[in-house]
Scaffold this motif. Structure first.
Motif, PDB file in Angstrom:
ATOM      1  N   LEU A  80       2.368   1.846  -3.404  1.00  0.00           N
ATOM      2  CA  LEU A  80       1.537   2.283  -4.350  1.00  0.00           C
ATOM      3  C   LEU A  80       1.389   3.962  -4.026  1.00  0.00           C
ATOM      4  O   LEU A  80       1.301   4.709  -5.028  1.00  0.00           O
ATOM      5  CB  LEU A  80       0.254   1.550  -4.219  1.00  0.00           C
ATOM      6  CG  LEU A  80      -1.078   2.106  -5.071  1.00  0.00           C
ATOM      7  CD1 LEU A  80      -0.770   1.975  -6.626  1.00  0.00           C
ATOM      8  CD2 LEU A  80      -2.146   1.300  -4.789  1.00  0.00           C
ATOM      9  N   VAL A  81       0.930   4.161  -2.917  1.00  0.00           N
ATOM     10  CA  VAL A  81       0.770   5.590  -2.619  1.00  0.00           C
ATOM     11  C   VAL A  81       2.087   6.277  -3.067  1.00  0.00           C
ATOM     12  O   VAL A  81       2.114   7.615  -3.645  1.00  0.00           O
ATOM     13  CB  VAL A  81       0.427   5.874  -1.061  1.00  0.00           C
ATOM     14  CG1 VAL A  81       0.715   7.184  -0.652  1.00  0.00           C
ATOM     15  CG2 VAL A  81      -0.695   5.119  -0.420  1.00  0.00           C
ATOM     16  N   GLN A  82       3.210   6.105  -2.905  1.00  0.00           N
ATOM     17  CA  GLN A  82       4.631   6.645  -3.080  1.00  0.00           C
ATOM     18  C   GLN A  82       4.795   6.744  -4.573  1.00  0.00           C
ATOM     19  O   GLN A  82       5.122   8.094  -5.073  1.00  0.00           O
ATOM     20  CB  GLN A  82       5.710   6.067  -2.521  1.00  0.00           C
ATOM     21  CG  GLN A  82       5.904   6.154  -1.142  1.00  0.00           C
ATOM     22  CD  GLN A  82       5.517   7.589  -0.586  1.00  0.00           C
ATOM     23  OE1 GLN A  82       6.291   8.707  -1.172  1.00  0.00           O
ATOM     24  NE2 GLN A  82       4.848   7.944   0.708  1.00  0.00           N
ATOM     25  N   ARG A  83       4.249   5.869  -5.484  1.00  0.00           N
ATOM     26  CA  ARG A  83       4.333   5.846  -6.825  1.00  0.00           C
ATOM     27  C   ARG A  83       3.435   7.073  -7.493  1.00  0.00           C
ATOM     28  O   ARG A  83       3.764   7.692  -8.192  1.00  0.00           O
ATOM     29  CB  ARG A  83       3.887   4.641  -7.494  1.00  0.00           C
ATOM     30  CG  ARG A  83       4.987   3.539  -7.218  1.00  0.00           C
ATOM     31  CD  ARG A  83       4.714   2.347  -8.572  1.00  0.00           C
ATOM     32  NE  ARG A  83       3.253   1.716  -8.378  1.00  0.00           N
ATOM     33  CZ  ARG A  83       3.111   0.616  -7.291  1.00  0.00           C
ATOM     34  NH1 ARG A  83       4.136   0.404  -6.517  1.00  0.00           N
ATOM     35  NH2 ARG A  83       2.013   0.017  -7.239  1.00  0.00           N
ATOM     36  N   PHE A  84       2.459   6.998  -6.770  1.00  0.00           N
ATOM     37  CA  PHE A  84       1.021   8.135  -7.175  1.00  0.00           C
ATOM     38  C   PHE A  84       1.866   9.569  -6.756  1.00  0.00           C
ATOM     39  O   PHE A  84       1.645  10.591  -7.504  1.00  0.00           O
ATOM     40  CB  PHE A  84      -0.034   7.940  -6.707  1.00  0.00           C
ATOM     41  CG  PHE A  84      -0.980   6.982  -7.733  1.00  0.00           C
ATOM     42  CD1 PHE A  84      -1.690   7.644  -8.781  1.00  0.00           C
ATOM     43  CD2 PHE A  84      -0.759   5.722  -7.876  1.00  0.00           C
ATOM     44  CE1 PHE A  84      -2.512   6.694  -9.388  1.00  0.00           C
ATOM     45  CE2 PHE A  84      -1.488   4.824  -8.605  1.00  0.00           C
ATOM     46  CZ  PHE A  84      -2.296   5.524  -9.624  1.00  0.00           C
ATOM     47  N   ARG A  85       2.375   9.663  -5.720  1.00  0.00           N
ATOM     48  CA  ARG A  85       2.751  11.006  -5.161  1.00  0.00           C
ATOM     49  C   ARG A  85       4.260  11.337  -5.829  1.00  0.00           C
ATOM     50  O   ARG A  85       4.233  12.597  -6.446  1.00  0.00           O
ATOM     51  CB  ARG A  85       3.242  10.812  -3.593  1.00  0.00           C
ATOM     52  CG  ARG A  85       2.072  10.823  -2.681  1.00  0.00           C
ATOM     53  CD  ARG A  85       2.452  10.673  -1.394  1.00  0.00           C
ATOM     54  NE  ARG A  85       1.483  10.723  -0.312  1.00  0.00           N
ATOM     55  CZ  ARG A  85       1.463  10.921   0.830  1.00  0.00           C
ATOM     56  NH1 ARG A  85       2.593  10.579   1.490  1.00  0.00           N
ATOM     57  NH2 ARG A  85       0.120  10.731   1.698  1.00  0.00           N
TER      58      ARG A  85
ATOM     59  N   GLU B 141      -6.809   4.515   1.059  1.00  0.00           N
ATOM     60  CA  GLU B 141      -5.587   4.603   0.248  1.00  0.00           C
ATOM     61  C   GLU B 141      -5.665   5.778  -0.790  1.00  0.00           C
ATOM     62  O   GLU B 141      -4.673   6.417  -1.135  1.00  0.00           O
ATOM     63  CB  GLU B 141      -5.435   3.174  -0.396  1.00  0.00           C
ATOM     64  CG  GLU B 141      -4.797   2.142   0.418  1.00  0.00           C
ATOM     65  CD  GLU B 141      -4.476   0.862  -0.516  1.00  0.00           C
ATOM     66  OE1 GLU B 141      -3.332   0.575  -0.767  1.00  0.00           O
ATOM     67  OE2 GLU B 141      -5.370   0.374  -0.819  1.00  0.00           O
TER      68      GLU B 141
ATOM     69  N   ARG C  86      -4.525   8.964   0.270  1.00  0.00           N
ATOM     70  CA  ARG C  86      -3.373   9.204   0.617  1.00  0.00           C
ATOM     71  C   ARG C  86      -2.827   9.601  -0.914  1.00  0.00           C
ATOM     72  O   ARG C  86      -1.748  10.094  -0.688  1.00  0.00           O
ATOM     73  CB  ARG C  86      -2.827   8.147   1.303  1.00  0.00           C
ATOM     74  CG  ARG C  86      -3.357   7.954   2.686  1.00  0.00           C
ATOM     75  CD  ARG C  86      -2.769   6.790   3.282  1.00  0.00           C
ATOM     76  NE  ARG C  86      -1.299   6.691   3.428  1.00  0.00           N
ATOM     77  CZ  ARG C  86      -0.387   5.475   3.314  1.00  0.00           C
ATOM     78  NH1 ARG C  86      -1.022   4.543   3.239  1.00  0.00           N
ATOM     79  NH2 ARG C  86       0.781   5.707   3.235  1.00  0.00           N
ATOM     80  N   MET C  87      -3.109   9.052  -1.728  1.00  0.00           N
ATOM     81  CA  MET C  87      -2.559   9.005  -2.931  1.00  0.00           C
ATOM     82  C   MET C  87      -2.689  10.474  -3.658  1.00  0.00           C
ATOM     83  O   MET C  87      -1.670  10.831  -4.439  1.00  0.00           O
ATOM     84  CB  MET C  87      -3.089   8.055  -3.930  1.00  0.00           C
ATOM     85  CG  MET C  87      -2.910   6.712  -3.397  1.00  0.00           C
ATOM     86  SD  MET C  87      -3.840   5.218  -4.223  1.00  0.00           S
ATOM     87  CE  MET C  87      -3.299   5.323  -5.868  1.00  0.00           C
TER      88      MET C  87
ATOM     89  N   SER D 146       0.751  -1.051   0.085  1.00  0.00           N
ATOM     90  CA  SER D 146       0.058  -0.007  -0.072  1.00  0.00           C
ATOM     91  C   SER D 146       0.989   1.188  -0.041  1.00  0.00           C
ATOM     92  O   SER D 146       0.648   2.277  -0.724  1.00  0.00           O
ATOM     93  CB  SER D 146      -0.688  -0.026   1.327  1.00  0.00           C
ATOM     94  OG  SER D 146      -1.619   1.165   1.463  1.00  0.00           O
TER      95      SER D 146
END
Length: 254
Positions: free
Chosen positions: A5-10, A74, A77-78, A2
């Motif tokens: 994934l959040v870091q990829r979108f940020r 999630e 956060r994205m 999770s």
């Protein structure tokens, strides 16, 4: 997983090779106009297919299988503002050949935004230009026309036409038309449709340098006492006053 994934979108929001798409309509338009979507998630992937069946039949049945499911927490956060339709995606920005875009022989104007300041307004200009089948949208200044806020304002329609930042007003065979309150009362129908339409900011207008280069200065008629129009409104008013190059219809909101 999770957190990754959040870091990829940020990280994608800061990557000049990627575009973050927020909402069903942004994803729909990106796919419709050939975007390379590298990752897509949604709170309810099946709901996307239901929306497609209602609003985008050309994509019906094709979304749920390519969209991963995420929890609402999630999604929050994205992206800074989770879209109502609960879907976000990452796509690759297309390479834009500005010279080739301006060499387009169609009787369609290109739109130049000089140093636009508000990202949502910039995106709304792209949306209008795409709907009017303009040849391109070019911007000067420091702001990235592909910023996530601009993409949200355009509902993903950056993929429908060339959109790029340029260092200066490009030279070429298109007449430069400055849209300026001090301009002439010229009907847009009298202007060569294959031109560059230049728009400045609401507060400062166009620079003296650009005005000096313009072949024509075009004023938008306004009631006495009204000093300016919203940038996207001005772009729409001029584009839709010019000879039409396409017929289209649709309704989108997110």
């Amino acid at each position: 997983m999770s957190d990754a994934l959040v870091q990829r979108f940020r990280a994608a929001r800061r990557d000049r090779e990627l575009a973050v798409l927020e909402g069903f309509h942004a994803l729909k338009h990106a796919l419709r106009f050939g975007a390379e979507v590298v990752e897509a998630v949604a709170v309810d992937p099946e709901e996307l297919d239901r929306l497609a069946a209602e609003l985008a039949p050309d994509l019906a049945g094709s979304l749920a299988g390519r969209v991963a499911r995420v929890d609402p927490e999630e999604l929050e956060r994205m992206v800074p503002h989770a879209p109502r339709t609960g879907a976000v995606a990452i796509a690759r920005r297309p390479a834009v050949d500005v010279a080739a875009a301006l060499a387009d022989e169609r009787a369609a104007p290109a739109v130049l935004l000089e140093d636009p300041r508000t990202m949502g307004n910039m995106g709304a200009c792209v949306r209008v230009a795409a709907a009017a089948d303009a040849a391109a949208v070019l911007t000067t200044g420091d702001n990235d026309p592909w910023a996530p806020e601009a993409l949200r304002g355009a509902a993903g329609l950056h993929f429908a036409l060339p959109v790029a930042a340029v260092a200066e007003v490009p030279a070429g065979d298109r007449p430069l038309v400055a849209v300026d309150p001090g301009g002439d009362a010229v009907s847009p129908g009298e202007i060569a449709p294959r031109c560059v339409l230049a728009f400045g900011t609401e507060r400062y207008g166009l620079s003296e340098e650009l005005l000096a280069r313009a072949d024509v200065r075009l004023a938008i008629p306004m009631r006495a006492g009204v000093s300016s129009l919203n940038l996207a409104t001005a772009v729409a008013a001029v584009l839709y006053s010019m000879p039409k190059t396409t017929d289209a219809g649709g309704r989108d909101s997110d």
